[in-house]
Design a protein around this motif. Structure first.
Motif: not given
Length: 194
Positions: A29-33, A37-39
């Motif tokens: 989340n920190a990298v992608r903003g 979100t991965p889920y």
């Protein structure tokens, strides 16, 4: 809001993995903003995060690991979604994902199905685990703290060997392009015996 419960001592090896799983979600989340979100993605994406967490916990993994599968007329070559190993433990995982409504998880059948699939993996002596990722969704608005607590209570009532959940505060009101709110993710594990 995050937590885990491991009720089967055979799955205690997952504790350091799950602790790092929370960290992997935060890092993603920190990298992608705030736009991803991965889920939101499928079980392959989430098994990848679980695999990364295992490596961080000093274990090794192999996704799509070759194995034997038990079928009605004997055995055949197959694949497990994830092999996770340490010097003391080797476990094969079969994974699936569901996106139920926040106030209506209904996970019992999905957990039974994936555990049944895991039962056919490898040899009878190996540890085989059904793994169900759950990314609850809600339309119109984000989940309230009360709804999140009700979901955690419902997750704890499922007949599992281990369960972990992560509902990051900063992402509770984040919605995807389809307008659905996904306040976080849970993962349920159940040993497949036999």
């Amino acid at each position: 809001m995050q937590g885990m419960i491991i009720s089967n001592p055979k799955l205690e090896f997952l504790r350091p993995v799950l602790e790092r799983w929370f960290d992997c979600i935060d890092r993603y989340n920190a990298v992608r903003g705030d736009g991803d979100t991965p889920y939101w993605h499928d079980e392959k994406a989430n098994i990848g995060l679980l695999s990364a967490a295992a490596w961080m916990a000093e274990m090794v993994t192999l996704q799509q690991s070759p194995t034997r599968k038990q079928v009605e007329d004997g055995e055949r070559n197959g694949r497990a979604d994830l092999l996770l190993a340490s010097p003391e433990t080797r476990a094969y995982f079969q994974a699936s994902q569901r996106w139920p409504r926040v106030n209506s998880l209904n996970l019992t059948q999905a957990l039974a199905d994936i555990t049944s699939d895991a039962k056919r993996l490898s040899h009878a002596s190996d540890l085989k685990i059904g793994c169900l990722f759950v990314a609850p969704q809600k339309l119109q608005q984000g989940a309230t703290p009360e709804e999140l607590q009700d979901m955690v209570d419902d997750l704890q009532k499922e007949h599992t060997c281990a369960v972990a959940w992560y509902f990051p505060y900063a992402y509770r009101k984040l919605r995807n392009e389809a307008g659905q709110y996904h306040p976080g993710i849970a993962v349920l594990f159940k040993e497949a015996r036999g």
